[in-house]
Design a protein around this motif. Structure first.
Motif, PDB file in Angstrom:
ATOM      1  N   LEU A  32       0.836  -1.133   0.147  1.00 52.62           N
ATOM      2  CA  LEU A  32      -0.266  -0.091  -0.089  1.00 52.62           C
ATOM      3  C   LEU A  32       0.753   1.292   0.216  1.00 52.62           C
ATOM      4  O   LEU A  32       1.898   1.283   0.705  1.00 52.62           O
ATOM      5  CB  LEU A  32      -0.912   0.035   1.260  1.00 52.62           C
ATOM      6  CG  LEU A  32      -1.673  -1.257   1.448  1.00 52.62           C
ATOM      7  CD1 LEU A  32      -2.576  -1.049   2.863  1.00 52.62           C
ATOM      8  CD2 LEU A  32      -2.788  -1.258   0.594  1.00 52.62           C
ATOM      9  N   TYR A  33       0.603   2.217  -0.756  1.00 54.95           N
ATOM     10  CA  TYR A  33       1.296   3.393  -0.936  1.00 54.95           C
ATOM     11  C   TYR A  33       0.194   4.598  -0.762  1.00 54.95           C
ATOM     12  O   TYR A  33      -0.767   4.665  -1.694  1.00 54.95           O
ATOM     13  CB  TYR A  33       1.845   3.799  -2.088  1.00 54.95           C
ATOM     14  CG  TYR A  33       3.011   2.820  -2.438  1.00 54.95           C
ATOM     15  CD1 TYR A  33       4.310   2.821  -2.143  1.00 54.95           C
ATOM     16  CD2 TYR A  33       2.736   1.594  -3.095  1.00 54.95           C
ATOM     17  CE1 TYR A  33       5.322   1.915  -2.436  1.00 54.95           C
ATOM     18  CE2 TYR A  33       3.865   0.544  -3.441  1.00 54.95           C
ATOM     19  CZ  TYR A  33       5.099   0.755  -2.870  1.00 54.95           C
ATOM     20  OH  TYR A  33       6.225  -0.401  -3.271  1.00 54.95           O
ATOM     21  N   LEU A  34       0.308   5.239   0.228  1.00 54.09           N
ATOM     22  CA  LEU A  34      -0.791   6.567   0.540  1.00 54.09           C
ATOM     23  C   LEU A  34      -0.077   7.829   0.269  1.00 54.09           C
ATOM     24  O   LEU A  34       1.028   7.934   0.612  1.00 54.09           O
ATOM     25  CB  LEU A  34      -1.115   6.304   2.172  1.00 54.09           C
ATOM     26  CG  LEU A  34      -2.288   7.340   2.489  1.00 54.09           C
ATOM     27  CD1 LEU A  34      -3.060   6.767   3.404  1.00 54.09           C
ATOM     28  CD2 LEU A  34      -1.666   8.529   3.132  1.00 54.09           C
ATOM     29  N   ASP A  35      -0.698   8.628  -0.300  1.00 52.93           N
ATOM     30  CA  ASP A  35      -0.214   9.953  -0.659  1.00 52.93           C
ATOM     31  C   ASP A  35      -1.609  10.716  -0.557  1.00 52.93           C
ATOM     32  O   ASP A  35      -2.564  10.725  -0.738  1.00 52.93           O
ATOM     33  CB  ASP A  35       0.214  10.113  -2.083  1.00 52.93           C
ATOM     34  CG  ASP A  35       1.308  11.259  -2.186  1.00 52.93           C
ATOM     35  OD1 ASP A  35       1.512  11.878  -1.314  1.00 52.93           O
ATOM     36  OD2 ASP A  35       1.485  11.665  -3.355  1.00 52.93           O
ATOM     37  N   GLU A  36      -1.020  12.277  -0.280  1.00 50.74           N
ATOM     38  CA  GLU A  36      -2.163  13.129  -0.005  1.00 50.74           C
ATOM     39  C   GLU A  36      -1.626  14.465  -0.928  1.00 50.74           C
ATOM     40  O   GLU A  36      -0.668  14.577  -1.430  1.00 50.74           O
ATOM     41  CB  GLU A  36      -2.566  13.621   1.401  1.00 50.74           C
ATOM     42  CG  GLU A  36      -1.392  14.592   1.940  1.00 50.74           C
ATOM     43  CD  GLU A  36      -0.135  13.700   2.441  1.00 50.74           C
ATOM     44  OE1 GLU A  36       0.687  14.375   2.589  1.00 50.74           O
ATOM     45  OE2 GLU A  36      -0.193  12.542   2.780  1.00 50.74           O
ATOM     46  N   SER A  37      -2.794  15.111  -1.232  1.00 50.80           N
ATOM     47  CA  SER A  37      -2.650  16.391  -1.984  1.00 50.80           C
ATOM     48  C   SER A  37      -3.763  17.324  -1.575  1.00 50.80           C
ATOM     49  O   SER A  37      -4.799  17.209  -1.046  1.00 50.80           O
ATOM     50  CB  SER A  37      -3.254  15.924  -3.440  1.00 50.80           C
ATOM     51  OG  SER A  37      -2.991  17.404  -4.116  1.00 50.80           O
TER      52      SER A  37
END
Length: 130
Positions: free
Chosen positions: A4-9
Motif C-alpha cells: 500500500l502506498y498512501l499519498d495526499e494532495s
C-alpha cells in the motif's frame, strides 16, 4: 502480499478569509498485489525518472520522484503505458474542506486521520490470499 502506498494532495489549512488554502484535500492509496507486481511498479517508476525526467544530457537538476502536478502529459502517458498491465488498484477520497467542516463535528487536526481511515476502509483486505 499487498503493498500500500498512501499519498495526499492539498493542505489542511481552513482559514479561507485571510489565507488561500486549497479547496480540497485528497487522499489516495495505491494497492499493488504481490512482490513481483511491486518490483514491476518500482522499476517502471525508476525507468520513467531516468529516461524522461533525468536524461543523461541534462545534469543540472536531479528529480527523484514522479509528481502528478508539474509533470507533463507526455511523461504521464509514457509511465501509464509502461504499467498498464500491472496488478494494482487505486482508492481515492476527495474532501471539500468547507463542506467537511460544516457537516461533521471533526477537529481540524483529525481530518487527515478521518480521510486516511475512509480510504483504507475501501481496500478489500478480505480478498487477500497471503
Amino acid at each position: 502480499m499487498l503493498y500500500l502506498y498512501l499519498d495526499e494532495s492539498g493542505d489542511l489549512g481552513f482559514d479561507f478569509f485571510t489565507k488561500k488554502p486549497s479547496k480540497h484535500f485528497v487522499v489516495t492509496i495505491l494497492c499493488v498485489n504481490g512482490r513481483e507486481g511491486n518490483r514491476f511498479l518500482i522499476n517502471n517508476v525508476k525507468k520513467t525518472i531516468a529516461r524522461k525526467l533525468n536524461p543523461k544530457n541534462k545534469s543540472s537538476r536531479i528529480i527523484s520522484e514522479l509528481k502528478g502536478y508539474g509533470t507533463t502529459l507526455g511523461i504521464k502517458e509514457y509511465f501509464y503505458e509502461k504499467i498498464k498491465f500491472a496488478d494494482l488498484k487505486i482508492f481515492t477520497l476527495i474532501l471539500d474542506k468547507k463542506k467537511i467542516l460544516s457537516q461533521f463535528d471533526l477537529k481540524k487536526d483529525r481530518i487527515y486521520n478521518y480521510a486516511a481511515h475512509r480510504v483504507l476502509s475501501s481496500v478489500e483486505f478480505e480478498k487477500i490470499q497471503n
